[in-house]
Structure formats: C-alpha cells, structure tokens
Design an enzyme around this catalytic site. Sequence first.
Site, short mmCIF file in Angstrom:
data_model
loop_
_atom_site.label_atom_id
_atom_site.label_comp_id
_atom_site.label_asym_id
_atom_site.label_seq_id
_atom_site.Cartn_x
_atom_site.Cartn_y
_atom_site.Cartn_z
CE LYS A 109 2.67 4.63 8.66
NZ LYS A 109 0.64 4.88 8.92
CG ASP B 26 5.87 3.73 0.38
OD1 ASP B 26 6.12 4.33 1.92
OD2 ASP B 26 4.97 3.42 0.53
CE1 TYR C 88 -3.75 2.02 0.43
CE2 TYR C 88 -2.29 3.34 2.40
CZ TYR C 88 -3.62 3.04 1.72
OH TYR C 88 -4.45 4.75 1.90
N1 HOZ Z 1 -3.77 2.96 6.33
C1 HOZ Z 1 -3.24 3.49 7.48
C2 HOZ Z 1 -2.11 2.25 8.20
N2 HOZ Z 1 -1.94 1.37 7.11
C3 HOZ Z 1 -3.60 4.51 8.93
C4 HOZ Z 1 -5.14 3.95 9.24
C5 HOZ Z 1 -5.78 4.89 10.20
O1 HOZ Z 1 -5.36 5.90 9.88
O2 HOZ Z 1 -6.66 4.42 9.88
#
Ligand code: HOZ
Length: 426
Positions: free
Chosen positions: A265, A237, A142
């Site tokens: 992050k 990434d 992702y």
């Molecule tokens: N999609 C992110 C985690 N892999 C963030 C999810 C979130 O902040 O709810």
Amino acid sequence: MSQNEILFARAQKTIPAGVNSPVRAFRSVGGAPPFIVRGEGPCLWDADGNQYIDYVGSWGPLIVGHAHPEVLRAVNAKAHDGLSFGAPTEIEIEMAEYLCRRLPSMEMVRLVSSGTEATMSALRLARGYTGRAKIVKFEGCYHGHSDGLLVKAGSGLLTFGQPSSAGVPPSITQDTVVLPYNDLAAITAAFREAPEAIAAVIVEPIAGNMNMAKPKAGFLEGLRALCSQYGAVLIFDEVMTGFRVHRQSAQGRYGITPDLTTLGKVIGGGMPVAAFGGKRAIMECIAPLGPVYQAGTLSGNPVALAAGMATLALTDAPGFYESLAATAQALTKGLQEAAKAAGVAFSATSEGGMFGLYFADRVPETYAEVMACDVGRFNRFFHGMLDEGIYFAPSAFEAGFVSSAHQPGDIEATLAAARKVFAGIR
Ligand code: HOZ
C-alpha cells in the site's frame, strides 16, 4: 440508466461481478459502484460527473491524496527511462535502504508487487528458516489471498459471510492454526501444546480487515515473548498499517520488534509495490543466497518504486503524522457527536491516518464484537453518505483512511452530511 450503471452492466459481461476485487462490487451494501474517472487531492469523480470526498484512498496507499504533483513528476520522469527491465536498478537499493532506515526491525528486504505475495513469501521463508510447518493466524485478520491463509479471513471474505474460500483443499490448510485475535491465553495454550511445531505467528498488529480492531494492552508484547521463547518467527503484516498509523508503522507505535514485516500500500503510493523483510539471518535463507525460493518479473519495478519513494519522501515532512492523526481524530470525533445527537448507537476510533466506524455502543476489540455491529444500519449510512458525496468503503468490515490532502473544510463537509444521514437512519 446512468453512466455508472451502463458501465457496470457492460463490465459484468466480461469480468466476474464486473470487478477485479470482490468488495468493489457493492454486493454487501447493494447498488451499482461508481466507476471512477479521476482523482485529485482528497476527491474522486465518477462517470456521471459526481464528486466525492474519498475516505478509501485506494484502500490505503494514497496517504498524500490522489495525483499528488510530486508523485506524478517522479513517475513521469522514471517512465521516460523505460518501464521495466527485469534486471537490477538503483532505485531498488534506494527503497531497500530507506525501509531499513525507517524500520529498525528491518535489516534486509525483498521487494515484490502485492501484499499477497509479501505475506505468502514471508510465511514460506519462516517455514524454511525454522524447518517447521505450522503457522498461526488470527480470526478476522486478512493476509492476502494465498491458499493457506484463506481460513477465517477478513476483508472480502467477511464482507460476503464466507470467511474461508472454496478451492482450497484441507491438505493445504491443515497446518494453519486459527486463533482468536486479542486472546493471549489461546496462543499461549497453542504453543504449550505443540512447542516445536509452530514456524510463525502472523498478525495484523492493528487489524484492518475486520473493520479496525486495535491490540489489547499486552497482546503484541505477549506474541513477541512467546515467539522468542518457542523459536517461532513473529511476522507483523503491516501491508495496511505500514507508514500509515505511525512514522515507524504499528511496530513503532507499540514498541515491538517483529522478526519479519510485510509491507505494501503506502510504500507504492498507488502503484503495485510490496515488500517483506526483517532479520538478516532469516532473510539470508532466500534464494539465491539460501534454499527458500521466491521470484517475480515485475518485482522492484522502477516506475512503481518512483511513486513509492516520492510518497514516502512526502511523509518525512516534519509534523506529517501528527497532522494526519489530527485529521482522522477530527473526523471520528465529529461523527460520534453527530451520531449521539441523532440518538444512533455508534462508535469510532483512529490511529494515525486509519480509522474504524462501528454501529455499536463501544469500539470492538474482538472478532465477535466486530461481528455484533449493526451491518444493516451501516449499509443505510453508507448509501446516505454516498448520496451526499462522501465515499466510505462499501463494507462494514473495512477500515477507512484519511490523507494529508484532506483539509478541515473536507471534514466539515463530511460532518454536515453525516448529521443529515444519521438523523435519517435513527
Ligand atoms: N481487500 C482489500 C482491502 N482490505 C482490497 C480491496 C479492493 O481493492 O477492492
């Protein structure tokens, strides 16, 4: 109704599914999400006053725990000078210099506000630099929610069993080639078939959005060699793995030099900061130096950068990563022992402060193996642990995180809860 349920019902009237990012809605595990009131160290408290030991850490950024006093001090001090200027400030240089110092692959860097922006911009840059159109991504990885990357993607898309998004016309994804993760033969064949068409290969060097899947020996080395041979840009990434799995991120852990890296992050310490950077020759193609456009009103926001710089400074402490890794290992080892004692098929792994839990006999290495894990049993485990005051990610397809605030007593309390819960889900 509990306060959490009242808030969730109210939220759903004005916010789709009551949340601002899909996995938080608890749809795959069922039930109502706790509404968080406050966090401190390794713990969270919800609207009903329940306390949890937190292994989500805001999905990775909180490597020093919630509300660390030094991070709060830096944020407060910076906020007093004004929140945003849309003009250059010195802390942006400090962050850029710091990132270039700590990641040898990074010669220049541009700061943005989210991981999605970082990956989207890095791909545009790779295309502008090479003059080529195709990009390669891997199944289950992702890279944020920009249109061209929402093909067989991980995270929320996997969680909801809909790995490609509606609303993305085929014309946008026709140049996105999706290949199996950890399969060097497949990408070798793709390069041979179209030697001058691939602009970039983007990869999570440790996949953290299909649970956690580590690279097989030789996979990242192979990607590096192929990109060099065919003139494609290798993008790591590291939004999730950056300064999380190792002092020098996954690239330092595996000894690979990507052409571009995306970060997020941890570098924001809980505030919206992300970045992309790498080789000077590529980065100089960015506007206004070069023809590839990218911009952002809040890019390099000084208050957000203050949180990031204070967090990163704490990770510079001697032994920080060794201790973080030991915490994650104590957790995963203890969970495996508890599952074994209960006769539950379970495995776990970690790298630095990131971990994966799998309801399967062995740690998965491929998308297919991740998909074969027992999601129903994960969901029962998740709710059992939540009831015991342990907060794991509400999805079988997300990685977990520990922080330097987690103490041996927190791990012991988690394992005591796990022994009880595993026995109940046998
Ligand atoms: N999609 C992110 C985690 N892999 C963030 C999810 C979130 O902040 O709810």
